[in-house]
Design an enzyme around this catalytic site. Structure first.
Site, PDB file in Angstrom:
ATOM      1  N   GLU A 248      43.986  52.443  41.581  1.00  0.00           N
ATOM      2  CA  GLU A 248      42.910  52.416  40.985  1.00  0.00           C
ATOM      3  C   GLU A 248      42.972  50.813  41.179  1.00  0.00           C
ATOM      4  O   GLU A 248      43.863  50.297  40.126  1.00  0.00           O
ATOM      5  CB  GLU A 248      42.685  52.806  39.016  1.00  0.00           C
TER       6      GLU A 248
ATOM      7  N   CYS B 113      37.579  45.374  37.421  1.00  0.00           N
ATOM      8  CA  CYS B 113      37.527  46.024  38.181  1.00  0.00           C
ATOM      9  C   CYS B 113      35.753  45.849  38.487  1.00  0.00           C
ATOM     10  O   CYS B 113      35.399  46.125  39.409  1.00  0.00           O
ATOM     11  CB  CYS B 113      38.210  47.211  38.460  1.00  0.00           C
TER      12      CYS B 113
HETATM   13  P1  NAD Z   1      47.822  42.684  41.379  1.00  0.00           P
HETATM   14  O1  NAD Z   1      47.541  44.058  42.524  1.00  0.00           O
HETATM   15  O2  NAD Z   1      48.814  41.821  41.950  1.00  0.00           O
HETATM   16  O3  NAD Z   1      47.969  43.178  39.724  1.00  0.00           O
HETATM   17  C1  NAD Z   1      48.579  43.912  39.289  1.00  0.00           C
HETATM   18  C2  NAD Z   1      49.777  44.936  39.755  1.00  0.00           C
HETATM   19  O4  NAD Z   1      50.846  45.592  40.313  1.00  0.00           O
HETATM   20  C3  NAD Z   1      50.946  43.917  38.409  1.00  0.00           C
HETATM   21  O5  NAD Z   1      51.220  44.488  37.581  1.00  0.00           O
HETATM   22  C4  NAD Z   1      51.536  43.464  39.590  1.00  0.00           C
HETATM   23  O6  NAD Z   1      53.041  43.000  38.944  1.00  0.00           O
HETATM   24  C5  NAD Z   1      51.526  44.483  40.094  1.00  0.00           C
HETATM   25  N1  NAD Z   1      52.396  44.573  41.864  1.00  0.00           N
HETATM   26  C6  NAD Z   1      51.639  43.535  42.561  1.00  0.00           C
HETATM   27  N2  NAD Z   1      52.021  43.165  43.819  1.00  0.00           N
HETATM   28  C7  NAD Z   1      52.574  45.248  43.915  1.00  0.00           C
HETATM   29  C8  NAD Z   1      53.751  46.139  44.986  1.00  0.00           C
HETATM   30  N3  NAD Z   1      53.648  45.306  45.896  1.00  0.00           N
HETATM   31  N4  NAD Z   1      54.401  47.040  44.001  1.00  0.00           N
HETATM   32  C9  NAD Z   1      53.933  47.314  43.082  1.00  0.00           C
HETATM   33  N5  NAD Z   1      53.611  46.452  41.914  1.00  0.00           N
HETATM   34  C10 NAD Z   1      52.437  45.207  42.986  1.00  0.00           C
HETATM   35  O7  NAD Z   1      46.465  42.974  40.480  1.00  0.00           O
HETATM   36  P2  NAD Z   1      45.384  41.414  40.229  1.00  0.00           P
HETATM   37  O8  NAD Z   1      45.016  40.454  41.226  1.00  0.00           O
HETATM   38  O9  NAD Z   1      46.496  40.981  39.072  1.00  0.00           O
HETATM   39  O10 NAD Z   1      44.123  42.556  39.201  1.00  0.00           O
HETATM   40  C11 NAD Z   1      43.490  41.923  38.733  1.00  0.00           C
HETATM   41  C12 NAD Z   1      42.701  43.477  40.198  1.00  0.00           C
HETATM   42  O11 NAD Z   1      42.754  44.775  39.943  1.00  0.00           O
HETATM   43  C13 NAD Z   1      41.519  43.292  41.310  1.00  0.00           C
HETATM   44  O12 NAD Z   1      41.383  43.715  42.126  1.00  0.00           O
HETATM   45  C14 NAD Z   1      40.952  44.366  39.692  1.00  0.00           C
HETATM   46  O13 NAD Z   1      39.312  44.897  40.813  1.00  0.00           O
HETATM   47  C15 NAD Z   1      41.793  45.541  40.620  1.00  0.00           C
HETATM   48  N6  NAD Z   1      41.879  46.310  38.857  1.00  0.00           N
HETATM   49  C16 NAD Z   1      41.473  48.016  39.352  1.00  0.00           C
HETATM   50  C17 NAD Z   1      41.018  48.452  38.221  1.00  0.00           C
HETATM   51  C18 NAD Z   1      40.570  49.966  37.878  1.00  0.00           C
HETATM   52  O14 NAD Z   1      40.706  50.800  37.679  1.00  0.00           O
HETATM   53  N7  NAD Z   1      39.775  50.430  39.423  1.00  0.00           N
HETATM   54  C19 NAD Z   1      41.339  48.043  36.762  1.00  0.00           C
HETATM   55  C20 NAD Z   1      41.394  46.694  36.721  1.00  0.00           C
HETATM   56  C21 NAD Z   1      41.848  45.585  37.692  1.00  0.00           C
END
Ligand code: NAD
Length: 485
Positions: A252, A286
């Site tokens: 997601e 998001c």
């Molecule tokens: P991010 O991808 O940086 O981090 C999200 C999670 O993933 C964190 O727990 C982080 O520690 C982990 N993570 C980061 N890199 C990783 C990797 N290489 N392998 C495994 N885990 C990893 O996201 P963010 O910037 O903190 O959050 C915002 C983003 O999330 C925005 O792009 C938003 O649109 C998206 N989002 C999507 C939804 C949805 O349901 N589609 C909901 C909420 C947020």
């Protein structure tokens, strides 16, 4: 007793009870004030391995437990979230910078996720299949084993609980890795809730940590399904690693959702809808409306009304004042938002409101006269920014709305709902709201995006069965078959 008594979780991780982490600790910083609210334990790859092994060992007995018992745990968890809502709200406002309405929505959805998951535990687990042979042929859904959940900072309680609750309900164990900036709302709340709800030991592990901890979870052979919510860039890395390890990965991801406004609307009414879509939770959702695609006949009036909303919204510390917007999560996010706004203004957009900040408090911003190539329009901003672009024909609106790599949500505002629906048919997204803005969530609805917003996987309602079970084909004969040799 309080649910979040700091002496229970301070500096710890939750894995076989509250234990010392191998990765040290980190402060949990209140974005509104910079104050350290406490410390979180940080998990390492070794912690992930230990948690996954313990989860795999505990899972079979849980899967064999009657659905009534599993459902009862989930119901108690939902009730605990409701009973402790005031305490959770106080904490979540400070840890995540959310306004009270947003955290109220968070605990409401999280408790509903638990209740829906409780109902999932007793849904039919299969089908009787047609067969050309004298036998019973069945499809049976079985738990996958251990589910790994990786969640982001922005709506941590909702985004963790929407996977943790259904995964547990259908008989899995879960290892949850919340964002280390929001470890309590994204993880420790659920650890405490399920501890108090009587979930047997070993079935839920909460391991705050960064990308490396997440990668260890994806790579662990005992973790069979990954539920990842976060950015598209990180989701791609998770998908790559998941492919190497032949994991089922539910993604997601990010969005840049369009709010299309046709020429038959009441401008004052739709400006409120548009402001909510872009400014709720400082635009850190998001589904946030990242592109306002407005008919040229109403666009000037719409920009004036939207800018007036933006200018009148109070921004400040939601823990101490009645504000509509709180802080962004950290300086990195703030700088990114401001850079996208500044570059867009430099590129020719007109700043109709906002565009300024004080600390992490970013003013709600309206950009007018935006072109498709300007970065605040073409990229996901994840901040309180509403770029407005004009169209003259419906074909142009469709082209603009569909011209993005993302496909999460879509809002269409028009007095002619059927016309709105016909338009939506031509714009690929996982979610559509006719006569509403783009930000909506209900535990019973299948939630997810297409294209760069995700793999088309769905969480919510019946979709949770697909997400968190495997299907098994079973045949049963009364007599042995006769073969030619
Ligand atoms: P991010 O991808 O940086 O981090 C999200 C999670 O993933 C964190 O727990 C982080 O520690 C982990 N993570 C980061 N890199 C990783 C990797 N290489 N392998 C495994 N885990 C990893 O996201 P963010 O910037 O903190 O959050 C915002 C983003 O999330 C925005 O792009 C938003 O649109 C998206 N989002 C999507 C939804 C949805 O349901 N589609 C909901 C909420 C947020």
């Amino acid at each position: 007793m309080t649910l979040l008594e700091p002496k229970i979780w301070e500096g710890q991780i939750y894995s076989g009870g509250w234990t010392a982490p191998r990765g040290g600790t980190a402060p949990i910083v209140e974005p509104a004030t910079g104050t350290a609210l406490g410390t979180t334990g940080l998990a390492t790859a070794e912690d992930v391995a230990a948690a996954s092994a313990a989860a795999a060992a505990a899972q079979p007995e849980w899967a064999a437990t009657s659905f009534e018992e599993r459902a009862a745990v989930l119901r108690r968890a939902g009730a605990l979230i409701e009973q402790h809502a005031d305490e959770l709200h106080t904490w979540m406002i400070r840890e995540t910078g959310s306004v009270p309405g947003m955290v109220g929505f968070g605990t409401h959805v999280a408790s509903q996720e638990c209740y829906e998951a409780a109902a999932l535990a007793s849904r039919p687990v299969g089908e009787i299949l047609p067969t050309a042979q004298p036998r019973l042929s069945l499809l049976r859904r079985v738990p996958v084993g251990v589910v790994g959940v990786i969640s982001p900072f922005n709506a941590p309680l909702i985004l963790s609980s929407r996977s943790v609750a259904p995964a547990l309900a259908v008989g899995n164990a879960v290892v949850l890795k919340p964002d280390p900036r929001t470890p309590v709302a994204g993880g420790f709340v659920l650890a405490r809730v399920f501890e108090e709800a009587g979930l047997p030991p070993g079935l839920l592990h909460v391991l705050p940590g960064g990308a490396e901890t997440g990668q260890a979870l994806v790579a662990d052979p005992r973790v069979r399904v990954i539920s990842f919510t976060g950015s598209t860039a990180a989701g791609r890395k998770v998908a790559l690693l998941g492919a190497e390890h032949l994991k089922r990965v539910h993604l997601e991801l990010g969005g840049n959702s369009a709010l299309v406004i046709l020429d038959d609307v009441d401008v004052d009414q739709v400006a409120s809808v548009g402001a909510w879509g872009s400014f709720l939770h400082q635009g850190q959702i998001c589904m946030t409306a990242g592109r306002h695609i407005v008919h040229e006949r109403v666009a000037d009036a719409y920009v004036v009304a939207l800018a007036s909303h933006a200018e009148n919204l109070p921004v400040g510390d939601p823990a101490t004042g009645a504000v509509a917007l709180g802080p962004l999560i950290d300086a990195g996010q703030r700088d990114r938002v401001h850079q996208l706004v500044t570059a867009s203004v430099d590129g020719g957009a007109r700043l109709a409101a906002g565009g300024a900040y004080d600390g992490l408090f970013y003013r709600p911003t309206v950009l007018d006269a935006v072109r498709e190539d300007l970065p605040a329009y073409s990229q996901e901003v994840f901040g309180p920014v509403a770029p407005v672009i004009r169209f003259s024909t419906v074909e142009e609106a469709v082209r603009l709305a569909a011209d993005t790599s993302y496909g999460l949500s879509l809002g269409i505002l028009t007095r002619d709902a059927m016309r709105g629906l016909a338009l939506a048919e031509q714009i690929p997204t996982g979610i559509v709201h006719i006569n509403d803005q783009t930000v909506n969530d209900e535990a019973v609805a299948p939630f997810g995006g297409v294209l760069d917003s995700g793999t088309g996987a769905r969480f919510g309602g019946q979709s949770n069965l697909d997400a968190f079970t495997d299907q098994r084909w079973i045949t049963v004969r009364g007599e042995l078959p006769a073969y030619p040799f």
